[in-house]
Scaffold this motif. Sequence first.
Motif, PDB file in Angstrom:
ATOM      1  N   ALA A   1       2.510   1.932  -3.405  1.00  0.00           N
ATOM      2  CA  ALA A   1       1.510   2.172  -4.285  1.00  0.00           C
ATOM      3  C   ALA A   1       1.251   3.580  -4.212  1.00  0.00           C
ATOM      4  CB  ALA A   1       0.503   1.415  -4.083  1.00  0.00           C
ATOM      5  N   GLU A   2       0.965   4.159  -3.066  1.00  0.00           N
ATOM      6  CA  GLU A   2       0.703   5.529  -2.679  1.00  0.00           C
ATOM      7  C   GLU A   2       2.066   6.583  -3.168  1.00  0.00           C
ATOM      8  OE1 GLU A   2       0.240   8.454   0.932  1.00  0.00           O
ATOM      9  OE2 GLU A   2      -0.821   6.280   1.130  1.00  0.00           O
TER      10      GLU A   2
ATOM     11  N   GLU B   1       0.808  -1.269  -0.029  1.00  0.00           N
ATOM     12  CA  GLU B   1      -0.128   0.095   0.040  1.00  0.00           C
ATOM     13  C   GLU B   1       0.717   1.438  -0.045  1.00  0.00           C
ATOM     14  OE1 GLU B   1      -0.334  -2.606   2.151  1.00  0.00           O
ATOM     15  OE2 GLU B   1      -2.356  -3.408   1.256  1.00  0.00           O
TER      16      GLU B   1
ATOM     17  N   ILE C   1       0.203   4.512  -7.942  1.00  0.00           N
ATOM     18  CA  ILE C   1      -0.443   3.545  -8.733  1.00  0.00           C
ATOM     19  C   ILE C   1      -1.529   2.794  -7.731  1.00  0.00           C
ATOM     20  CG2 ILE C   1       1.284   3.214 -10.596  1.00  0.00           C
ATOM     21  CD1 ILE C   1       2.258   0.969  -9.141  1.00  0.00           C
ATOM     22  N   HIS C   2      -2.277   2.121  -8.223  1.00  0.00           N
ATOM     23  CA  HIS C   2      -3.221   1.151  -7.466  1.00  0.00           C
ATOM     24  C   HIS C   2      -2.646   0.088  -6.841  1.00  0.00           C
ATOM     25  CE1 HIS C   2      -6.496  -0.933  -6.035  1.00  0.00           C
ATOM     26  NE2 HIS C   2      -7.386   0.147  -6.181  1.00  0.00           N
ATOM     27  N   VAL C   3      -2.921  -0.245  -5.443  1.00  0.00           N
ATOM     28  CA  VAL C   3      -2.253  -1.320  -4.813  1.00  0.00           C
ATOM     29  C   VAL C   3      -2.445  -2.574  -5.685  1.00  0.00           C
ATOM     30  CG1 VAL C   3      -4.320  -1.824  -3.384  1.00  0.00           C
ATOM     31  CG2 VAL C   3      -1.811  -2.354  -2.613  1.00  0.00           C
ATOM     32  N   ASN C   4      -3.389  -2.847  -6.521  1.00  0.00           N
ATOM     33  CA  ASN C   4      -3.372  -4.109  -7.036  1.00  0.00           C
ATOM     34  C   ASN C   4      -2.529  -4.099  -7.993  1.00  0.00           C
ATOM     35  OD1 ASN C   4      -5.828  -4.759  -5.593  1.00  0.00           O
ATOM     36  ND2 ASN C   4      -7.206  -4.019  -7.026  1.00  0.00           N
ATOM     37  N   SER C   5      -2.099  -3.017  -8.673  1.00  0.00           N
ATOM     38  CA  SER C   5      -1.067  -2.986  -9.667  1.00  0.00           C
ATOM     39  C   SER C   5       0.297  -3.530  -9.066  1.00  0.00           C
ATOM     40  CB  SER C   5      -0.835  -1.659 -10.208  1.00  0.00           C
ATOM     41  OG  SER C   5      -1.957  -1.313 -11.012  1.00  0.00           O
TER      42      SER C   5
ATOM     43  N   THR D   1       4.810   2.605 -15.264  1.00  0.00           N
ATOM     44  CA  THR D   1       4.721   1.925 -13.894  1.00  0.00           C
ATOM     45  C   THR D   1       6.134   1.781 -13.465  1.00  0.00           C
ATOM     46  OG1 THR D   1       2.537   1.062 -14.637  1.00  0.00           O
ATOM     47  CG2 THR D   1       3.568  -0.194 -12.724  1.00  0.00           C
TER      48      THR D   1
END
Length: 72
Positions: free
Chosen positions: A26-27, A23, A31-35, A50
């Motif tokens: 990602a922050e 998390e 980008i999204h944490v799922n990425s 990315t």
Amino acid sequence: MSRIKKFGEAVRTLRNSRGYTQEELAEKAGIHVNSVSLVERGLTPPTLDTICSIADALEIRVSDLVKEMETR
């Protein structure tokens, strides 16, 4: 092992060495944490954007990230 999996392992290793959660990375990368999860598990090839965002978030050059990947 595929390059995508090696890249994901490199990202996971570097993230853990900095004490970041998925998390937090990602922050920092915007980008999204799922990425992050998909990249780390080698389930999706990351885009150049990315890769650059992850390298920036880890405060390393893209070339250093690739070098880390090559050690896998």
